[in-house]
Design a protein around this motif. Structure first.
Motif, PDB file in Angstrom:
ATOM      1  N   ILE A 176      -7.875  -3.539   8.373  1.00 28.76           N
ATOM      2  CA  ILE A 176      -6.489  -3.475   8.845  1.00 28.76           C
ATOM      3  C   ILE A 176      -5.655  -4.543   8.151  1.00 28.76           C
ATOM      4  O   ILE A 176      -4.543  -4.287   7.657  1.00 28.76           O
ATOM      5  CB  ILE A 176      -6.423  -3.632  10.377  1.00 28.76           C
ATOM      6  CG1 ILE A 176      -6.921  -2.350  11.062  1.00 28.76           C
ATOM      7  CG2 ILE A 176      -4.999  -3.951  10.831  1.00 28.76           C
ATOM      8  CD1 ILE A 176      -7.024  -2.459  12.569  1.00 28.76           C
ATOM      9  N   ILE A 177      -6.193  -5.756   8.083  1.00 32.23           N
ATOM     10  CA  ILE A 177      -5.462  -6.857   7.441  1.00 32.23           C
ATOM     11  C   ILE A 177      -5.458  -6.690   5.924  1.00 32.23           C
ATOM     12  O   ILE A 177      -4.405  -6.799   5.272  1.00 32.23           O
ATOM     13  CB  ILE A 177      -6.092  -8.214   7.835  1.00 32.23           C
ATOM     14  CG1 ILE A 177      -5.917  -8.462   9.337  1.00 32.23           C
ATOM     15  CG2 ILE A 177      -5.459  -9.352   7.022  1.00 32.23           C
ATOM     16  CD1 ILE A 177      -6.694  -9.649   9.861  1.00 32.23           C
ATOM     17  N   ALA A 178      -6.635  -6.406   5.346  1.00 33.11           N
ATOM     18  CA  ALA A 178      -6.746  -6.330   3.884  1.00 33.11           C
ATOM     19  C   ALA A 178      -5.954  -5.154   3.319  1.00 33.11           C
ATOM     20  O   ALA A 178      -5.170  -5.312   2.369  1.00 33.11           O
ATOM     21  CB  ALA A 178      -8.214  -6.218   3.475  1.00 33.11           C
ATOM     22  N   PHE A 179      -6.148  -3.986   3.908  1.00 39.20           N
ATOM     23  CA  PHE A 179      -5.464  -2.799   3.382  1.00 39.20           C
ATOM     24  C   PHE A 179      -3.973  -2.851   3.681  1.00 39.20           C
ATOM     25  O   PHE A 179      -3.145  -2.448   2.856  1.00 39.20           O
ATOM     26  CB  PHE A 179      -6.075  -1.522   3.963  1.00 39.20           C
ATOM     27  CG  PHE A 179      -5.657  -0.278   3.234  1.00 39.20           C
ATOM     28  CD1 PHE A 179      -6.336   0.127   2.093  1.00 39.20           C
ATOM     29  CD2 PHE A 179      -4.590   0.489   3.668  1.00 39.20           C
ATOM     30  CE1 PHE A 179      -5.951   1.269   1.390  1.00 39.20           C
ATOM     31  CE2 PHE A 179      -4.196   1.633   2.983  1.00 39.20           C
ATOM     32  CZ  PHE A 179      -4.881   2.025   1.844  1.00 39.20           C
ATOM     33  N   GLY A 180      -3.635  -3.362   4.861  1.00 35.84           N
ATOM     34  CA  GLY A 180      -2.228  -3.469   5.213  1.00 35.84           C
ATOM     35  C   GLY A 180      -1.478  -4.419   4.305  1.00 35.84           C
ATOM     36  O   GLY A 180      -0.289  -4.233   4.023  1.00 35.84           O
ATOM     37  N   THR A 181      -2.170  -5.459   3.807  1.00 34.28           N
ATOM     38  CA  THR A 181      -1.526  -6.478   2.967  1.00 34.28           C
ATOM     39  C   THR A 181      -1.597  -6.149   1.485  1.00 34.28           C
ATOM     40  O   THR A 181      -0.597  -6.275   0.766  1.00 34.28           O
ATOM     41  CB  THR A 181      -2.189  -7.850   3.206  1.00 34.28           C
ATOM     42  OG1 THR A 181      -2.168  -8.152   4.606  1.00 34.28           O
ATOM     43  CG2 THR A 181      -1.445  -8.947   2.441  1.00 34.28           C
ATOM     44  N   PHE A 182      -2.765  -5.732   1.019  1.00 34.54           N
ATOM     45  CA  PHE A 182      -2.980  -5.571  -0.425  1.00 34.54           C
ATOM     46  C   PHE A 182      -3.234  -4.133  -0.869  1.00 34.54           C
ATOM     47  O   PHE A 182      -3.372  -3.877  -2.062  1.00 34.54           O
ATOM     48  CB  PHE A 182      -4.170  -6.429  -0.870  1.00 34.54           C
ATOM     49  CG  PHE A 182      -4.029  -7.883  -0.520  1.00 34.54           C
ATOM     50  CD1 PHE A 182      -3.130  -8.680  -1.199  1.00 34.54           C
ATOM     51  CD2 PHE A 182      -4.803  -8.440   0.486  1.00 34.54           C
ATOM     52  CE1 PHE A 182      -2.997 -10.028  -0.881  1.00 34.54           C
ATOM     53  CE2 PHE A 182      -4.682  -9.779   0.818  1.00 34.54           C
ATOM     54  CZ  PHE A 182      -3.770 -10.585   0.136  1.00 34.54           C
ATOM     55  N   GLY A 183      -3.327  -3.191   0.069  1.00 32.66           N
ATOM     56  CA  GLY A 183      -3.644  -1.808  -0.281  1.00 32.66           C
ATOM     57  C   GLY A 183      -2.535  -1.125  -1.052  1.00 32.66           C
ATOM     58  O   GLY A 183      -1.387  -1.586  -1.079  1.00 32.66           O
ATOM     59  N   PRO A 184      -2.864  -0.002  -1.710  1.00 28.52           N
ATOM     60  CA  PRO A 184      -1.865   0.724  -2.507  1.00 28.52           C
ATOM     61  C   PRO A 184      -0.746   1.272  -1.641  1.00 28.52           C
ATOM     62  O   PRO A 184      -0.978   1.800  -0.566  1.00 28.52           O
ATOM     63  CB  PRO A 184      -2.682   1.857  -3.141  1.00 28.52           C
ATOM     64  CG  PRO A 184      -3.861   2.025  -2.246  1.00 28.52           C
ATOM     65  CD  PRO A 184      -4.172   0.666  -1.714  1.00 28.52           C
TER      66      PRO A 184
END
Length: 397
Positions: A176-184
């Motif tokens: 949730i944090i990783a994809f929300g921040t750095f995801g495409p």
């Protein structure tokens, strides 16, 4: 066109982090005895339903996900699925109401089903060539890490109580944090462009359906190792259920290691990567149906975990190569339907083999399943020869 951030390590981690929770739904299966003791009024079949209902929901929402993606886009669909997974996953920590727990388990499967295909298609869309093969291998490794974490954490949390075991789904906070921040991010197209921009149709190549059928048979046969190893040990008198659980943990660890090196293996073996995995996998199942030594089964099960981890990235990579960007999500969905149906129908395949052979012994089922995998390996040889003769469509991103 590939995403310009595709080589960014944080971008890669964000895409891969989705897979940490893709295979974690069954991790709480070992809580069944504790739940039965805590809720004695419920039948064993009702408790078992808590473990099987997520698979039904995953299969249902794998079908529905493409329609949700069209409305929300890739990123919002992933985030919605992850949030549903988190909330529904930990809900049994707070209640003993069976109806609420059952609904939360169904909701968990719905959440996972929403982003399941995107765990693969986002790799297909944002990466190509050797980098894509490497990322598909890492995807399998991340799935193995999530599965191992779930199994180990549940074992530890059970020492507190069965409610605490469901807190393993807090791992969803990582993607949730990783994809929300750095995801495409989804491409934003204004209204003028929407009018003038021709829509690319999602055309599915016939070979995608072949691979979907093949991956269905692969999972329907290969999952015999996961579901029936403990029964095999007890039938042969060579081990216990707890020893089988430990061997399966080693099987998962081997899969994790295989995922890390898949890209290099694929670059060396090329199109024969899948064939080798299938043929040797078939031989391993035949071996498990034949040997009577505990140590031999440990070796074979670990080797099976290593080889099996080549199957998904190979097939998804092959499908990515013949699918246009517009059809990647649909192609991934078709493959995932094959996978989930294969897993779901494995017990019925085992029962069917028992009726046909007249033997309910698990080693007989393993022998038959091994033979089916060997046949699939030979069919793949013919497919590769056909592709060499006719050529195949390749898409550049």
């Amino acid at each position: 066109m590939l995403n310009t951030h595709s080589r960014n390590p944080l971008f890669k981690f964000a895409v891969l982090s989705i897979s940490l929770v893709a295979m974690i739904a069954p991790a709480v299966a070992t809580t069944i005895p504790a739940i039965m003791a805590a809720l004695p009024d419920l039948s064993p079949s009702s408790i078992g339903l808590l473990m099987s209902v997520p698979s039904l929901a995953i299969l249902l929402f794998v079908f529905l996900a493409p329609f949700v993606i069209k409305i929300l886009g890739n990123k919002k669909t992933v985030m919605l699925g992850l949030i549903i997974t988190l909330v529904c996953g930990i809900l049994p920590f707070f209640t003993e109401n069976f109806t609420v727990i059952l609904a939360s388990r169904f909701g968990l499967g719905c959440g996972i089903g929403l982003f399941n295909s995107l765990a693969y298609s986002l790799i297909m869309i944002n990466f190509e060539g050797d980098e894509r093969n490497q990322m598909l291998g890492f995807q399998g490794a991340f799935s193995s890490v999530g599965s191992m974490f779930g199994s180990l954490a549940v074992g530890w949390l059970l020492n507190l109580n069965w409610h605490a075991s469901f807190m393993i789904y807090l791992i969803a906070l990582i993607p949730i944090i990783a994809f929300g921040t750095f995801g495409p991010k989804d491409k934003v197209v204004d209204e003028v462009e929407k009018v003038n921009l021709p829509k690319e149709k999602a055309i599915i190549q016939p070979v995608v359906y072949f691979y979907a059928l093949e991956i269905f048979f692969i999972f329907a046969t290969w999952m015999t190792i996961v579901f029936q190893l403990a029964t095999l040990y007890m039938e042969r008198g060579i081990g216990t259920a707890s020893q089988a659980s430990f061997v399966l943990a080693l099987n998962t660890l081997a899969g994790f290691l295989a995922g890390l090196i898949y890209g290099k293996i694929r670059s060396v073996l090329g199109n024969y990567t899948g064939i080798i995995a299938l043929i040797f996998g078939g031989l391993i199942l035949v071996g498990l149906g034949t040997v009577t030594s505990f140590l031999a089964t440990v070796f074979l099960a670990i080797t099976a975990g290593f080889l099996f981890s080549f199957i998904n990235p190979f097939i998804f990579g092959e499908v990515a190569a013949v699918s246009s960007p517009a059809s990647q999500n649909t192609a991934s969905t078709i493959l995932l339907i094959g996978i989930n149906l294969g897993v779901f129908l494995n017990p019925y395949l085992i029962a069917f083999i028992g009726k046909v052979t007249g033997s309910t012994a698990i080693n007989v089922s393993m022998l038959v399943c091994g033979g089916l995998l060997l046949v699939l390996g030979l069919i793949n040889v013919l497919v590769i020869k056909s592709k060499k003769g006719k050529g195949s469509v390749k898409y550049d991103y």
